[in-house]
Design a protein around this motif. Structure first.
Motif, PDB file in Angstrom:
ATOM      1  N   ASN A 153       4.974  -2.025  -4.143  1.00  0.00           N
ATOM      2  CA  ASN A 153       4.695  -2.754  -5.394  1.00  0.00           C
ATOM      3  C   ASN A 153       4.327  -1.829  -6.554  1.00  0.00           C
ATOM      4  OD1 ASN A 153       5.087  -5.308  -4.335  1.00  0.00           O
ATOM      5  ND2 ASN A 153       2.977  -5.426  -3.581  1.00  0.00           N
ATOM      6  N   LEU A 154       4.051  -0.576  -6.246  1.00  0.00           N
ATOM      7  CA  LEU A 154       3.710   0.374  -7.320  1.00  0.00           C
ATOM      8  C   LEU A 154       4.954   1.170  -7.634  1.00  0.00           C
ATOM      9  CD1 LEU A 154       0.200   1.663  -6.146  1.00  0.00           C
ATOM     10  CD2 LEU A 154       0.711   0.147  -8.054  1.00  0.00           C
ATOM     11  N   ARG A 155       5.791   0.639  -8.522  1.00  0.00           N
ATOM     12  CA  ARG A 155       7.114   1.243  -8.672  1.00  0.00           C
ATOM     13  C   ARG A 155       7.573   1.363 -10.126  1.00  0.00           C
ATOM     14  NH1 ARG A 155       8.333  -3.929  -6.261  1.00  0.00           N
ATOM     15  NH2 ARG A 155       9.053  -5.320  -7.899  1.00  0.00           N
ATOM     16  N   SER A 156       6.616   1.455 -11.070  1.00  0.00           N
ATOM     17  CA  SER A 156       7.087   1.496 -12.449  1.00  0.00           C
ATOM     18  C   SER A 156       7.597   2.888 -12.826  1.00  0.00           C
ATOM     19  CB  SER A 156       5.989   1.010 -13.407  1.00  0.00           C
ATOM     20  OG  SER A 156       5.141   2.068 -13.716  1.00  0.00           O
ATOM     21  N   LEU A 184      -2.819  -9.503  -0.707  1.00  0.00           N
ATOM     22  CA  LEU A 184      -2.217  -8.162  -0.616  1.00  0.00           C
ATOM     23  C   LEU A 184      -2.479  -7.514   0.749  1.00  0.00           C
ATOM     24  CD1 LEU A 184      -3.151  -6.724  -4.139  1.00  0.00           C
ATOM     25  CD2 LEU A 184      -1.084  -7.969  -3.446  1.00  0.00           C
ATOM     26  N   THR A 236      -0.788  -3.857   0.593  1.00  0.00           N
ATOM     27  CA  THR A 236       0.289  -3.673  -0.388  1.00  0.00           C
ATOM     28  C   THR A 236      -0.314  -3.625  -1.798  1.00  0.00           C
ATOM     29  OG1 THR A 236       0.636  -6.066  -0.488  1.00  0.00           O
ATOM     30  CG2 THR A 236       2.016  -4.850   1.058  1.00  0.00           C
ATOM     31  N   PRO A 237      -0.885  -2.494  -2.197  1.00  0.00           N
ATOM     32  CA  PRO A 237      -1.602  -2.401  -3.474  1.00  0.00           C
ATOM     33  C   PRO A 237      -0.714  -2.730  -4.679  1.00  0.00           C
ATOM     34  CG  PRO A 237      -1.845  -0.385  -2.177  1.00  0.00           C
ATOM     35  CD  PRO A 237      -0.789  -1.211  -1.516  1.00  0.00           C
ATOM     36  N   THR A 238      -1.345  -3.351  -5.673  1.00  0.00           N
ATOM     37  CA  THR A 238      -0.624  -3.552  -6.937  1.00  0.00           C
ATOM     38  C   THR A 238      -1.249  -2.709  -8.047  1.00  0.00           C
ATOM     39  OG1 THR A 238      -1.960  -5.526  -7.333  1.00  0.00           O
ATOM     40  CG2 THR A 238       0.242  -5.881  -6.423  1.00  0.00           C
ATOM     41  N   ASN A 239      -2.363  -2.069  -7.770  1.00  0.00           N
ATOM     42  CA  ASN A 239      -2.863  -1.073  -8.713  1.00  0.00           C
ATOM     43  C   ASN A 239      -3.646   0.016  -7.983  1.00  0.00           C
ATOM     44  OD1 ASN A 239      -5.729  -1.633  -8.670  1.00  0.00           O
ATOM     45  ND2 ASN A 239      -5.257  -3.524  -9.793  1.00  0.00           N
ATOM     46  N   ASP A 267       6.111   5.953 -10.451  1.00  0.00           N
ATOM     47  CA  ASP A 267       5.187   5.655  -9.362  1.00  0.00           C
ATOM     48  C   ASP A 267       5.868   5.937  -8.021  1.00  0.00           C
ATOM     49  OD1 ASP A 267       3.341   4.839 -11.187  1.00  0.00           O
ATOM     50  OD2 ASP A 267       3.713   2.685 -10.921  1.00  0.00           O
ATOM     51  N   HIS A 296      -6.726  -0.463  -5.644  1.00  0.00           N
ATOM     52  CA  HIS A 296      -6.509  -0.974  -4.281  1.00  0.00           C
ATOM     53  C   HIS A 296      -6.268   0.176  -3.301  1.00  0.00           C
ATOM     54  CE1 HIS A 296      -4.767  -4.725  -6.505  1.00  0.00           C
ATOM     55  NE2 HIS A 296      -6.089  -4.723  -6.511  1.00  0.00           N
ATOM     56  N   LEU A 309       3.334   1.245  -0.612  1.00  0.00           N
ATOM     57  CA  LEU A 309       3.288   1.359  -2.074  1.00  0.00           C
ATOM     58  C   LEU A 309       4.455   0.666  -2.793  1.00  0.00           C
ATOM     59  CD1 LEU A 309       2.193   5.118  -2.340  1.00  0.00           C
ATOM     60  CD2 LEU A 309       0.753   3.077  -2.457  1.00  0.00           C
TER      61      LEU A 309
END
Ligand code: FDA
Length: 415
Positions: free
Chosen positions: A108-111, A23, A58-61, A124, A64, A106
């Motif tokens: 990857n943080l896209r829910s 990441l 590139t954080p996934t949670n 997100d 991070h 961010l």
């Protein structure tokens, strides 16, 4: 301050211990450039000379993101936060000043989590507006959310500055519909609306990106969808009866509003059209305001462009890589100056999401951004709300860790 090589190494080591290696993209990673340019929207800023960043995370949670802030502070490395990368001046991934910094991207943080019954959603910051609209419309055809037009814009930057689009007359700006948010502050803590306090929650909804921390996600109230029709009920009603008879629309459902009452005299319009016909001319985009966007008081959110504002005007120009763009830039500057007498004055207002470093840039004095210098550009974006934004900044980030060329300065103790 510009960190030494040693502190840069310390930053990377600290990050490597806290987040999965894949990441983290340093300048020597094979995919560094492709990750960097993945959301750059202004080709002017994709040339190597303008970008001096140390690495991209590139954080996934959420942990991070916290780690990036903690490691950054410990090693004196600043952070630029990027959601959709649409910043007009590219400040989410470049620094106009000579400083070494890291980008927290961010994407990857896209829910998007829609609660159909409550007509609310959590989104997100890394989600795009298109992703948000898709998720909301999939959950219910009766729900919508009022935000910008371009589907690739990131929620994080867009909500930070206001966010307007087709539904603005009925539902106002995006931030008028935000109920809660989570923020990673300069100490790496995660704060919700209650924990961040009223001033900071007010500030992040329109006070511009980056100044107060990293917003991870936003809770939004979805609106019942109504579309916009430019015209009178006399032409709309037959159209609706033939195309959508099941809606049973009649005259009592219609509310007529004036679309535009021009404050610009006819002879000036003739001159404006002459500007638009010049060689090297670009565009002048006028978004009509009015309706709901104008009803809250100017101080309700940091976004102050409310009652009495007729349009938001955007001046835009384009050029090919084969030229240096000087003729097109001159056209922009000259038209902007020409329009001065016909638009808002004292201050001449500007929309924070249409970032423009020509309005003024921060000055750092003793490692803290100057409040007085910030007023020059800040009162154009935020009018009388600028001081309260500086108060919120003093509460959440008194050391001014999160800063860029137009971030909110902390309020000096003497004010
Ligand atoms: P980007 O990632 O570049 O961020 C912008 C700023 O916010 C930067 O300072 C960044 O550091 C900060 N930031 C980003 N994420 C953050 C987070 N999670 N927490 C804290 N700070 C954060 N506007 C509008 O209102 N209506 C419209 O219809 C349009 N249309 C439009 C079309 C096109 C093609 C462009 C390029 C721009 C627009 N805009 C617009 C302007 C747009 O709203 C503005 O550029 C937003 O700031 C873009 O947000 P991004 O997340 O994409 O940008």
């Amino acid at each position: 301050s510009v960190p030494s090589l040693a502190s840069s190494d310390g930053f990377i080591q600290c990050l490597s211990a806290a987040i999965p290696r894949q990441l983290l993209y340093t300048q020597s990673s094979p995919s560094f450039t492709s990750v960097l340019v993945s959301s750059i929207r202004n080709p002017k800023f994709s040339t190597p000379g303008t970008v001096r960043l140390l690495c991209i995370v590139t954080p996934t949670n959420a942990s991070h993101v916290q780690a990036a802030v903690v490691c950054g502070r410990r090693n004196d490395v600043r952070i630029r936060v990027r959601s959709g990368g649409h910043d007009y001046e590219g400040l989410s991934y470049r620094s106009a000043r000579p400083e070494v910094f890291a980008v927290v991207d961010l994407a990857n943080l896209r829910s998007v989590r829609v609660d159909q019954k409550a007509a609310t959603a959590w989104v997100d910051s890394g989600a795009t507006l298109g992703g948000l609209y898709y998720a909301v419309s999939k959950a219910s055809s009766q729900l919508a959310f009022p935000a910008g037009l371009c589907p690739t814009i990131g929620v994080g930057g867009h909500f930070s500055g206001g966010g307007f689009g087709m539904l603005l007359r009925k539902y106002g700006v995006a931030i008028d519909n935000v109920l809660d948010a989570t923020l990673v502050d300069a100490n790496g803590r995660i704060l919700d609306k209650q924990a961040m306090g009223a001033d900071v929650f007010w500030a992040i909804r329109g006070g511009g990106g980056e100044s107060f921390g990293i917003v991870l996600s936003w809770q939004k109230q979805a609106a019942n969808f109504e579309s916009m029709y430019l015209g009178t009920p006399d032409t709309l009603l037959p159209l609706m009866r033939s195309r959508f008879p099941e809606l049973g629309l009649n005259r009592t459902h219609c509310k007529e509003m004036t679309w535009i009452q021009s404050a610009i005299p006819k002879d000036v319009w003739v001159k404006i059209f002459a500007w638009l016909g010049k060689p090297d001319a670009g565009l002048m985009i006028m978004d009509p305001y009015g309706g709901k966007i104008g009803s809250p008081p100017e101080s309700a959110t940091p976004f102050p462009h409310r009652g009495g504002v007729l349009y938001n005007i955007q001046y835009m120009n384009f050029w090919s890589a084969a030229t240096d763009g000087s003729a097109q830039t001159r056209w922009l500057k000259d038209l902007y100056a020409f329009m001065g007498p016909y638009v808002s004055k004292n201050p001449r207002e500007a929309y924070a999401n249409y970032r423009d470093l020509d309005l003024g840039q921060n000055v750092v004095v003793g490692n803290v951004t100057s409040y007085e210098a910030g007023k020059v550009w800040g009162e154009k974006y935020y009018k009388g709300n600028f001081q309260r934004l500086a108060t919120a900044k003093s509460k959440v980030d008194p050391d001014d860790y999160f800063r860029n060329e137009q971030s909110i300065p902390p309020l000096p103790a003497t004010k």
